[in-house]
Design a protein around this motif. Structure first.
Motif, PDB file in Angstrom:
ATOM      1  N   ARG A 107       7.815  42.076  35.980  1.00 34.91           N
ATOM      2  CA  ARG A 107       8.233  40.412  36.639  1.00 34.91           C
ATOM      3  C   ARG A 107       8.468  40.461  37.915  1.00 34.91           C
ATOM      4  NH1 ARG A 107       9.099  36.498  32.217  1.00 34.91           N
ATOM      5  NH2 ARG A 107       8.404  37.861  30.169  1.00 34.91           N
ATOM      6  N   ALA A 108       9.119  41.814  38.053  1.00 32.24           N
ATOM      7  CA  ALA A 108       9.169  41.720  39.696  1.00 32.24           C
ATOM      8  C   ALA A 108       8.334  41.639  40.572  1.00 32.24           C
ATOM      9  CB  ALA A 108       9.882  43.557  39.838  1.00 32.24           C
ATOM     10  N   LYS A 109       7.082  40.927  40.690  1.00 28.05           N
ATOM     11  CA  LYS A 109       5.497  41.100  41.127  1.00 28.05           C
ATOM     12  C   LYS A 109       6.099  39.710  41.701  1.00 28.05           C
ATOM     13  CE  LYS A 109       3.559  44.629  41.649  1.00 28.05           C
ATOM     14  NZ  LYS A 109       2.870  44.931  43.205  1.00 28.05           N
ATOM     15  N   GLY A 110       7.270  38.689  41.162  1.00 31.06           N
ATOM     16  CA  GLY A 110       7.076  36.860  41.019  1.00 31.06           C
ATOM     17  C   GLY A 110       7.813  37.030  42.345  1.00 31.06           C
ATOM     18  N   GLN A 111       8.273  38.090  43.499  1.00 28.42           N
ATOM     19  CA  GLN A 111       8.941  38.192  44.906  1.00 28.42           C
ATOM     20  C   GLN A 111       8.018  37.821  45.113  1.00 28.42           C
ATOM     21  OE1 GLN A 111      10.433  41.546  46.393  1.00 28.42           O
ATOM     22  NE2 GLN A 111       8.970  42.901  44.737  1.00 28.42           N
ATOM     23  N   LEU A 112       6.633  38.407  44.891  1.00 25.83           N
ATOM     24  CA  LEU A 112       4.657  37.933  45.730  1.00 25.83           C
ATOM     25  C   LEU A 112       4.580  36.686  45.038  1.00 25.83           C
ATOM     26  CD1 LEU A 112       3.827  41.601  46.128  1.00 25.83           C
ATOM     27  CD2 LEU A 112       5.416  40.850  47.522  1.00 25.83           C
ATOM     28  N   TYR A 113       5.390  35.976  44.545  1.00 24.43           N
ATOM     29  CA  TYR A 113       4.381  34.717  44.090  1.00 24.43           C
ATOM     30  C   TYR A 113       4.321  33.086  45.113  1.00 24.43           C
ATOM     31  CZ  TYR A 113       3.108  31.274  40.469  1.00 24.43           C
ATOM     32  OH  TYR A 113       2.593  30.340  39.955  1.00 24.43           O
ATOM     33  N   HIS A 114       2.946  32.777  45.118  1.00 18.01           N
ATOM     34  CA  HIS A 114       2.838  32.011  46.141  1.00 18.01           C
ATOM     35  C   HIS A 114       3.484  31.156  46.335  1.00 18.01           C
ATOM     36  CE1 HIS A 114       0.356  29.110  44.114  1.00 18.01           C
ATOM     37  NE2 HIS A 114       0.973  29.656  43.386  1.00 18.01           N
ATOM     38  N   ILE A 115       4.505  31.163  45.664  1.00 21.34           N
ATOM     39  CA  ILE A 115       6.049  29.880  45.588  1.00 21.34           C
ATOM     40  C   ILE A 115       6.483  30.023  47.315  1.00 21.34           C
ATOM     41  CG2 ILE A 115       7.978  31.008  44.528  1.00 21.34           C
ATOM     42  CD1 ILE A 115       9.069  27.790  43.503  1.00 21.34           C
ATOM     43  N   HIS A 116       6.439  31.373  47.598  1.00 21.59           N
ATOM     44  CA  HIS A 116       7.031  31.751  48.920  1.00 21.59           C
ATOM     45  C   HIS A 116       6.250  31.860  49.586  1.00 21.59           C
ATOM     46  CE1 HIS A 116      10.052  33.441  46.213  1.00 21.59           C
ATOM     47  NE2 HIS A 116       9.554  34.084  45.382  1.00 21.59           N
ATOM     48  N   HIS A 117       4.873  31.319  49.399  1.00 22.23           N
ATOM     49  CA  HIS A 117       4.418  30.930  50.623  1.00 22.23           C
ATOM     50  C   HIS A 117       4.986  29.840  51.783  1.00 22.23           C
ATOM     51  CE1 HIS A 117       0.344  30.531  53.144  1.00 22.23           C
ATOM     52  NE2 HIS A 117       0.189  31.390  52.909  1.00 22.23           N
ATOM     53  N   PRO A 118       4.485  30.669  52.733  1.00 18.91           N
ATOM     54  CA  PRO A 118       5.133  29.363  54.208  1.00 18.91           C
ATOM     55  C   PRO A 118       4.559  27.744  53.602  1.00 18.91           C
ATOM     56  CG  PRO A 118       4.492  31.317  55.084  1.00 18.91           C
ATOM     57  CD  PRO A 118       4.063  31.554  54.158  1.00 18.91           C
TER      58      PRO A 118
END
Length: 251
Positions: A15-26
């Protein structure tokens, strides 16, 4: 030899991988904040459609490699979710995305013809499908766990798009509404498979790497769209007037 994480610790790492989910892409951040133009929204919808049409193909590959009947009985629902059901004529995810395309002003046939699919997006999605074909079914199921983070991204679109993009016809947003419950259901099954199968520390590290691979796929798709639609650097820009990218080599 390193000791495996407990089931709870392993799930926390996944679940910690969520910090790299594409919702955070510019690109996605700009889209969420209402900063995208009509052309940028259309480009995103057209390219993301290529991902949508390949999801049931990916899931069919998982089923083809799976010898567990109970898993197949549950996993097949994912194909029905996207293709729709002939018997009860339920709206499938692919049709819902076609309606989204029409709601943002795209031609339905252009979407089906994959007219605007960028090479970088095609390469990324094809890599995902090919992985599902080659990997064992537990590995391929693990790659689907980006669905853990999907409800947040769908809800963000339902909340922000009617405000930021009032020109988009609201019925076109039905796909995001459908996936809120479907993704949560799918996560429970995919997570159970992953926690049950990857039980040594080496296997758990492998699972985390597989999930990172899927995150890389989604991020790379937005990288290609950023170049094309935000930086005006689509492939062959200045050399050709209209997009002219390769289509499916094998059909």
């Amino acid at each position: 030899m390193q000791q495996p994480w407990t089931r709870e610790q392993f799930e926390e790492m996944l679940r910690a991988k969520g910090q790299l989910y594409h919702i955070h892409h510019p690109f996605h951040i700009a889209m969420h904040q209402g900063e995208c133009s009509v052309e940028q929204i259309q480009g995103w919808v057209a390219n993301r459609f290529y991902y949508q049409v390949n999801i049931p193909i990916k899931d069919a590959a998982i089923l083809a490699n799976c010898h567990d009947m109970e898993t197949r009985r549950l996993w097949i629902q994912r194909i029905l979710d996207h293709d729709g059901s002939v018997e009860d004529k339920t709206l499938g995810g692919i049709e819902a995305w076609l309606q989204l395309g029409q709601a943002v002003g795209l031609d339905r046939q252009d979407l089906l013809d994959e007219k605007f699919v960028l090479p970088g997006v095609r390469f990324a999605v094809d890599a995902y499908v090919n992985f599902a074909r080659r990997a064992n079914w537990q590995q391929a199921a693990c790659s689907s766990l980006t669905e853990m983070f999907a409800p947040q991204i769908h809800q963000s679109r339902l909340d922000s798009w009617p405000i930021n993009y009032p020109w988009i016809e609201t019925q076109g947003l039905q796909y995001f509404q459908m996936r809120l419950s479907q993704a949560r259901r799918d996560v429970n099954h995919g997570l159970q498979i992953t926690l049950d199968h990857f039980t040594t520390r080496q296997a758990q590290d492998e699972a985390l790497n597989i999930l990172q691979f899927k995150l890389d796929i989604l991020w790379s798709m937005l990288d290609a769209m950023t170049l094309a639609y935000q930086q005006d650097r689509a492939p062959y820009q200045g050399l050709i007037a209209e997009p002219n990218y390769h289509k499916r080599i094998f059909k």
